[in-house]
Write a protein that holds these residues in place. Structure first.
Motif, PDB file in Angstrom:
ATOM      1  N   LEU A 109      11.781  -7.302 -48.503  1.00  0.00           N
ATOM      2  CA  LEU A 109      11.156  -8.619 -48.622  1.00  0.00           C
ATOM      3  C   LEU A 109       9.805  -8.660 -47.919  1.00  0.00           C
ATOM      4  N   ASP A 110       9.733  -8.127 -46.706  1.00  0.00           N
ATOM      5  CA  ASP A 110       8.464  -8.134 -45.962  1.00  0.00           C
ATOM      6  C   ASP A 110       7.405  -7.279 -46.644  1.00  0.00           C
ATOM      7  N   ILE A 136       0.848 -12.211 -50.005  1.00  0.00           N
ATOM      8  CA  ILE A 136       1.297 -13.592 -49.799  1.00  0.00           C
ATOM      9  C   ILE A 136       2.342 -13.623 -48.688  1.00  0.00           C
ATOM     10  N   ALA A 137       2.715 -14.804 -48.262  1.00  0.00           N
ATOM     11  CA  ALA A 137       3.728 -14.957 -47.222  1.00  0.00           C
ATOM     12  C   ALA A 137       5.125 -14.745 -47.806  1.00  0.00           C
ATOM     13  N   VAL A 138       6.074 -14.407 -46.930  1.00  0.00           N
ATOM     14  CA  VAL A 138       7.459 -14.222 -47.361  1.00  0.00           C
ATOM     15  C   VAL A 138       7.980 -15.488 -48.043  1.00  0.00           C
ATOM     16  N   TRP A 152      14.503  -0.127 -57.133  1.00  0.00           N
ATOM     17  CA  TRP A 152      13.905  -1.455 -57.196  1.00  0.00           C
ATOM     18  C   TRP A 152      13.745  -2.017 -55.785  1.00  0.00           C
ATOM     19  N   ARG A 153      12.819  -2.943 -55.626  1.00  0.00           N
ATOM     20  CA  ARG A 153      12.540  -3.534 -54.312  1.00  0.00           C
ATOM     21  C   ARG A 153      13.503  -4.698 -54.058  1.00  0.00           C
ATOM     22  N   LEU A 154      14.223  -4.619 -52.952  1.00  0.00           N
ATOM     23  CA  LEU A 154      15.302  -5.570 -52.662  1.00  0.00           C
ATOM     24  C   LEU A 154      14.777  -6.820 -51.975  1.00  0.00           C
ATOM     25  N   LEU A 155      15.023  -7.966 -52.612  1.00  0.00           N
ATOM     26  CA  LEU A 155      14.625  -9.261 -52.039  1.00  0.00           C
ATOM     27  C   LEU A 155      15.767  -9.934 -51.291  1.00  0.00           C
ATOM     28  N   VAL A 162      20.759 -15.025 -50.909  1.00  0.00           N
ATOM     29  CA  VAL A 162      20.382 -14.953 -49.497  1.00  0.00           C
ATOM     30  C   VAL A 162      19.179 -14.018 -49.425  1.00  0.00           C
ATOM     31  N   TYR A 163      18.011 -14.569 -49.127  1.00  0.00           N
ATOM     32  CA  TYR A 163      16.783 -13.771 -49.134  1.00  0.00           C
ATOM     33  C   TYR A 163      16.585 -13.066 -47.790  1.00  0.00           C
TER      34      TYR A 163
END
Length: 208
Positions: free
Chosen positions: A97-98, A106-108, A176-179, A91-92
């Motif tokens: 994410l942004d 780039i776009a999401v 870490w960056r959460l997607l 589930v993104y």
């Protein structure tokens, strides 16, 4: 080259992740006497064998390494990697994410597409039990870790940092960056083996 690592370990320098994976698989298929732990890394494999005859173990490791180096090309999957990739639904909706999209320019939707279109490979496990470093991430998503790590990241969080992606197996601190997040349980102490993702395993993410 094989180096002594502490009182009970030998560190085999493999020179590549592919060779590490193949040696790890060979050791697990024919575990030398006394070996209690095998830890593959990007260019090494650590073999821990308390009480074992170090001379005999070193000779066996030399033999296995020679077999591995002569058994196939660097592009081949390691033995035991499995014919099918493990598919992880995601589930993104991650907190980062942004900002990942903004930093990558780039776009999401493109972040999600780039994260799902490539098949990744488990390089090694580290940081926490079951925490798999997934290699092969799209270069556009190679972003640095957060300047200030979070004190707690929920289990199942899907994240990126540098050239890697990962899934947090348990709740823990992390930068870490959460997607997004996945319901797939990748660490279960009651399972055999407890980790769903092992070195050499192919992984593919897909939108849940």
């Amino acid at each position: 080259m094989i180096r002594v690592a502490g009182e009970a370990g030998l560190l085999v320098e493999t020179g590549s992740l592919t060779v590490s994976h193949r040696l790890d698989a060979a050791l697990r298929a024919s575990r030398p006497a006394g070996v209690v732990e095998i830890v593959p890394g990007p260019e090494t494999v650590l073999v821990v064998a308390p009480g074992a005859d170090q001379g005999l173990l070193r000779a066996r490791l030399d033999e296995l390494l020679g077999e591995v180096l002569g058994s196939g090309s660097a592009s081949e999957a390691p033995p035991g990697a499995g014919p099918e990739a493990v598919v992880i639904p995601v589930v993104y909706d991650g907190e980062d994410l942004d900002s990942v999209a903004e930093l990558a320019g780039i776009a999401v939707e493109d972040v999600i597409a780039r994260h799902t279109r490539r098949e990744l490979v488990v390089g090694w496990l580290g940081f926490a039990p079951g925490f798999a470093y997934l290699t092969g991430l799209d270069p556009v998503l190679h972003l640095p870790r957060l300047a200030t790590p979070r004190t707690s990241v929920p289990a199942g969080s899907v994240a990126i940092a540098g050239p890697y992606s990962a899934i947090y197996p348990t709740a823990s601190p992390g930068g870490w960056r959460l997607l997004g997040r996945t319901p797939t349980r990748i660490w279960d102490v009651d399972a055999d083996p407890p980790s769903l993702l092992r070195p050499g395993t192919r992984v593919r993410f897909e939108p849940a």
